[in-house]
Design a protein around this motif. Sequence first.
Motif, PDB file in Angstrom:
ATOM      1  N   ILE A  26     -93.011 -49.761 131.423  1.00 56.42           N
ATOM      2  CA  ILE A  26     -91.541 -49.628 131.109  1.00 56.42           C
ATOM      3  C   ILE A  26     -90.567 -50.508 131.800  1.00 56.42           C
ATOM      4  O   ILE A  26     -89.845 -51.166 131.381  1.00 56.42           O
ATOM      5  CB  ILE A  26     -91.043 -48.166 131.248  1.00 56.42           C
ATOM      6  N   PRO A  27     -90.950 -50.656 133.236  1.00 53.81           N
ATOM      7  CA  PRO A  27     -90.104 -51.456 134.109  1.00 53.81           C
ATOM      8  C   PRO A  27     -90.036 -52.895 133.736  1.00 53.81           C
ATOM      9  O   PRO A  27     -88.736 -53.432 133.660  1.00 53.81           O
ATOM     10  CB  PRO A  27     -90.394 -51.346 135.387  1.00 53.81           C
ATOM     11  N   SER A  28     -91.005 -53.520 133.204  1.00 51.41           N
ATOM     12  CA  SER A  28     -91.130 -54.705 132.754  1.00 51.41           C
ATOM     13  C   SER A  28     -90.641 -55.116 131.504  1.00 51.41           C
ATOM     14  O   SER A  28     -89.838 -55.855 131.294  1.00 51.41           O
ATOM     15  CB  SER A  28     -92.702 -55.340 132.629  1.00 51.41           C
ATOM     16  N   ASN A  29     -90.662 -54.089 130.514  1.00 49.17           N
ATOM     17  CA  ASN A  29     -90.161 -54.042 129.073  1.00 49.17           C
ATOM     18  C   ASN A  29     -88.740 -54.139 129.268  1.00 49.17           C
ATOM     19  O   ASN A  29     -88.080 -54.980 128.462  1.00 49.17           O
ATOM     20  CB  ASN A  29     -90.433 -52.738 128.438  1.00 49.17           C
ATOM     21  N   MET A  30     -88.074 -53.607 130.335  1.00 48.66           N
ATOM     22  CA  MET A  30     -86.578 -53.601 130.698  1.00 48.66           C
ATOM     23  C   MET A  30     -85.960 -55.018 130.958  1.00 48.66           C
ATOM     24  O   MET A  30     -84.882 -55.235 130.704  1.00 48.66           O
ATOM     25  CB  MET A  30     -86.203 -52.643 131.698  1.00 48.66           C
ATOM     26  N   GLU A  31     -87.033 -55.830 131.372  1.00 47.94           N
ATOM     27  CA  GLU A  31     -86.495 -57.280 131.713  1.00 47.94           C
ATOM     28  C   GLU A  31     -86.827 -58.127 130.536  1.00 47.94           C
ATOM     29  O   GLU A  31     -86.135 -59.229 130.638  1.00 47.94           O
ATOM     30  CB  GLU A  31     -87.324 -57.868 132.872  1.00 47.94           C
ATOM     31  N   ASN A  32     -87.218 -57.643 129.492  1.00 45.68           N
ATOM     32  CA  ASN A  32     -87.282 -58.526 128.351  1.00 45.68           C
ATOM     33  C   ASN A  32     -85.970 -58.423 127.347  1.00 45.68           C
ATOM     34  O   ASN A  32     -85.286 -57.445 127.571  1.00 45.68           O
ATOM     35  CB  ASN A  32     -88.674 -58.101 127.372  1.00 45.68           C
ATOM     36  N   LYS A  33     -85.630 -59.548 126.723  1.00 43.48           N
ATOM     37  CA  LYS A  33     -84.586 -59.481 125.914  1.00 43.48           C
ATOM     38  C   LYS A  33     -84.226 -58.297 125.114  1.00 43.48           C
ATOM     39  O   LYS A  33     -83.395 -57.407 124.926  1.00 43.48           O
ATOM     40  CB  LYS A  33     -84.462 -60.668 125.314  1.00 43.48           C
ATOM     41  N   LYS A  34     -85.554 -58.092 124.153  1.00 42.91           N
ATOM     42  CA  LYS A  34     -85.265 -56.858 123.053  1.00 42.91           C
ATOM     43  C   LYS A  34     -85.466 -55.498 123.998  1.00 42.91           C
ATOM     44  O   LYS A  34     -84.917 -54.641 123.454  1.00 42.91           O
ATOM     45  CB  LYS A  34     -86.554 -56.937 122.208  1.00 42.91           C
ATOM     46  N   LYS A  35     -86.355 -55.496 125.155  1.00 40.85           N
ATOM     47  CA  LYS A  35     -86.259 -54.122 125.915  1.00 40.85           C
ATOM     48  C   LYS A  35     -87.316 -53.014 125.165  1.00 40.85           C
ATOM     49  O   LYS A  35     -87.511 -51.980 125.774  1.00 40.85           O
ATOM     50  CB  LYS A  35     -85.037 -53.555 126.310  1.00 40.85           C
ATOM     51  N   ARG A  36     -87.693 -53.433 123.886  1.00 41.68           N
ATOM     52  CA  ARG A  36     -88.614 -52.412 123.198  1.00 41.68           C
ATOM     53  C   ARG A  36     -90.124 -52.301 123.262  1.00 41.68           C
ATOM     54  O   ARG A  36     -90.443 -53.379 124.188  1.00 41.68           O
ATOM     55  CB  ARG A  36     -87.995 -52.262 121.749  1.00 41.68           C
ATOM     56  N   ILE A  37     -90.622 -51.531 123.208  1.00 42.71           N
ATOM     57  CA  ILE A  37     -92.016 -51.532 123.339  1.00 42.71           C
ATOM     58  C   ILE A  37     -92.633 -52.214 122.357  1.00 42.71           C
ATOM     59  O   ILE A  37     -92.420 -52.284 121.094  1.00 42.71           O
ATOM     60  CB  ILE A  37     -92.631 -49.989 123.043  1.00 42.71           C
ATOM     61  N   VAL A  38     -93.609 -53.412 122.826  1.00 41.38           N
ATOM     62  CA  VAL A  38     -94.433 -54.091 121.983  1.00 41.38           C
ATOM     63  C   VAL A  38     -95.775 -53.646 121.778  1.00 41.38           C
ATOM     64  O   VAL A  38     -96.378 -53.583 122.945  1.00 41.38           O
ATOM     65  CB  VAL A  38     -94.523 -55.734 122.731  1.00 41.38           C
ATOM     66  N   VAL A  39     -95.929 -53.191 120.799  1.00 39.72           N
ATOM     67  CA  VAL A  39     -97.436 -52.452 120.675  1.00 39.72           C
ATOM     68  C   VAL A  39     -98.580 -53.313 120.915  1.00 39.72           C
ATOM     69  O   VAL A  39     -99.587 -52.833 121.524  1.00 39.72           O
ATOM     70  CB  VAL A  39     -97.479 -51.784 119.139  1.00 39.72           C
ATOM     71  N   GLN A  40     -98.617 -54.452 120.609  1.00 38.16           N
ATOM     72  CA  GLN A  40     -99.450 -55.497 120.752  1.00 38.16           C
ATOM     73  C   GLN A  40     -99.926 -55.666 122.473  1.00 38.16           C
ATOM     74  O   GLN A  40    -101.041 -56.024 122.660  1.00 38.16           O
ATOM     75  CB  GLN A  40     -99.368 -56.911 120.371  1.00 38.16           C
ATOM     76  N   ASN A  41     -99.079 -55.336 123.245  1.00 40.03           N
ATOM     77  CA  ASN A  41     -99.074 -55.606 124.520  1.00 40.03           C
ATOM     78  C   ASN A  41     -99.789 -54.366 125.417  1.00 40.03           C
ATOM     79  O   ASN A  41    -100.082 -54.554 126.504  1.00 40.03           O
ATOM     80  CB  ASN A  41     -97.709 -56.043 125.403  1.00 40.03           C
ATOM     81  N   ILE A  42     -99.652 -53.241 124.773  1.00 35.22           N
ATOM     82  CA  ILE A  42    -100.317 -52.154 125.302  1.00 35.22           C
ATOM     83  C   ILE A  42    -101.828 -52.079 125.902  1.00 35.22           C
ATOM     84  O   ILE A  42    -102.079 -51.927 127.050  1.00 35.22           O
ATOM     85  CB  ILE A  42    -100.142 -50.801 124.504  1.00 35.22           C
ATOM     86  N   GLU A  43    -102.584 -52.709 124.969  1.00 35.29           N
ATOM     87  CA  GLU A  43    -103.993 -52.792 125.285  1.00 35.29           C
ATOM     88  C   GLU A  43    -104.485 -54.460 124.860  1.00 35.29           C
ATOM     89  O   GLU A  43    -105.768 -54.602 125.171  1.00 35.29           O
ATOM     90  CB  GLU A  43    -104.686 -51.910 124.552  1.00 35.29           C
ATOM     91  N   ASN A  44    -103.369 -55.301 124.639  1.00 32.78           N
ATOM     92  CA  ASN A  44    -103.677 -56.545 124.425  1.00 32.78           C
ATOM     93  C   ASN A  44    -104.624 -56.620 123.071  1.00 32.78           C
ATOM     94  O   ASN A  44    -105.682 -57.473 123.394  1.00 32.78           O
ATOM     95  CB  ASN A  44    -104.339 -57.260 125.494  1.00 32.78           C
ATOM     96  N   LYS A  45    -104.495 -55.744 122.181  1.00 34.47           N
ATOM     97  CA  LYS A  45    -105.338 -55.824 121.165  1.00 34.47           C
ATOM     98  C   LYS A  45    -104.377 -56.085 119.916  1.00 34.47           C
ATOM     99  O   LYS A  45    -103.593 -55.355 119.629  1.00 34.47           O
ATOM    100  CB  LYS A  45    -106.096 -54.269 120.775  1.00 34.47           C
TER     101      LYS A  45
END
Length: 443
Positions: free
Chosen positions: A246-265
């Motif tokens: 969550i903290p690193s997501n906050m630093e992204n422009k969109k700030k939303r959860i990117v599902v592909q990044n959760i398990e890199n699958k």
Amino acid sequence: MLFRKIESLIENHFRSGSKKILLVDGARQVGKTYIIRHVAQNMFENFIEINMIEDSLGDRLFAEIRTVEDFYLQVSMLAGERMQKKENTLIFIDEIQAYPHLLTLLKFLSQDDKFTYVASGSLLGVTLAKTTSIPIGSIRKVRMFPLDFEEFLFANGMNETVISAMRQKFDKLESLEESMHDKMMDLFRKYLLVGGMPDAVNAYVQDKNIRSVREIQSEIHEYYAADASKYEADRRLTIRRIYDMIPSNMENKKKRIVVQNIENKRGKTFRDYQEEFEYLINAGVVSSVQAISNPVFPLIESAGKNLLKLYLNDVGILTGILYGNNIRAILDDQPSVNLGSVYETVVANELKAHGYKLFYYDNRSKGEVDYLIDDYNSLSTVPIEVKSGKDYSIHSALNHFVNNEDYHIKKAFVLSNERTAQQKEKILYIPIYYIMFFHSDAG
């Protein structure tokens, strides 16, 4: 003692004589047990407190209780001399989620109406979501949050007279005097550092030691992560991974959860992780903001399920993770430090604590609007844009949104560090600290 708004709610519930049992939900360490204990000891001659986690780790007196009679019998073993009348006896069932079957028993305790009851739990939202026989008509469930900004002001010596005067300024869209604005911005920035966890606020008020505050926040953050790891074995690592992201997501422009990044699958969808998201939301450790496809009142009718933002439930925990003991990043408002995610976290948690369901708007061609809330008085949607820098008047996405006649927007807000409160057409510009005066009138 810290002023908590929920205290009057608890007192009024007990004074009402309602047969419904008050059920206080909320994340760990937000002060549930303390405030219930404080109210109970002031209002009831006989106060009986039973912590079900302690019982589950010890004598397990309540592990197999299924009837009202058996419940009374076990309580009498602990405090029989204090079991008198409903008017003067309060039984506090703390950490009730340790024994989910007791949630069902609340219905029968309520019907029996022999004593006054209150219950609370730190992972109660998770347990309730998995309990099939919730006694809906017999309980009144309320959620407790960390201290909001107004409660933080009280903790730092501000009184109701001053806050009431500011509330009137907000209602009239008037600005504070420059000296008062500077004081409010100073306290707001300190709130960004300290957050609203009671132990952290008390440590700050007493010692003004940022290292002590950060140690408390770090410990609570780890508690939350550890709680998540108690989930079913096949999902607990994923829950922990989402929470840690969550903290690193906050630093992204969109700030939303990117599902592909959760398990890199590749190929994973939101639906694959829906249970994990629901755990974090129900546990109260995050504030969730849903995407909206058709931003018209009421927003819930067009909420999307596949785009989601998650914010940590306490801004102090977030700034501790991002900036550690370096207070200058916050207090000096340095141009090199982008506080956008920090400001958005404060706004999300303030709105959530004040009764709003949170949504946001994202259009590929027209951009994103930070928050959308329902206005039940005008039966319309209110967009909110949060600005941490000096370019608060630049908001092309908000302009497109407000000018779209299909959305029937009557007003919008831009929150920033700027002192001046003013209106330009449909857009109201207000200082960031005025967020404390937003309160939902739903229901």
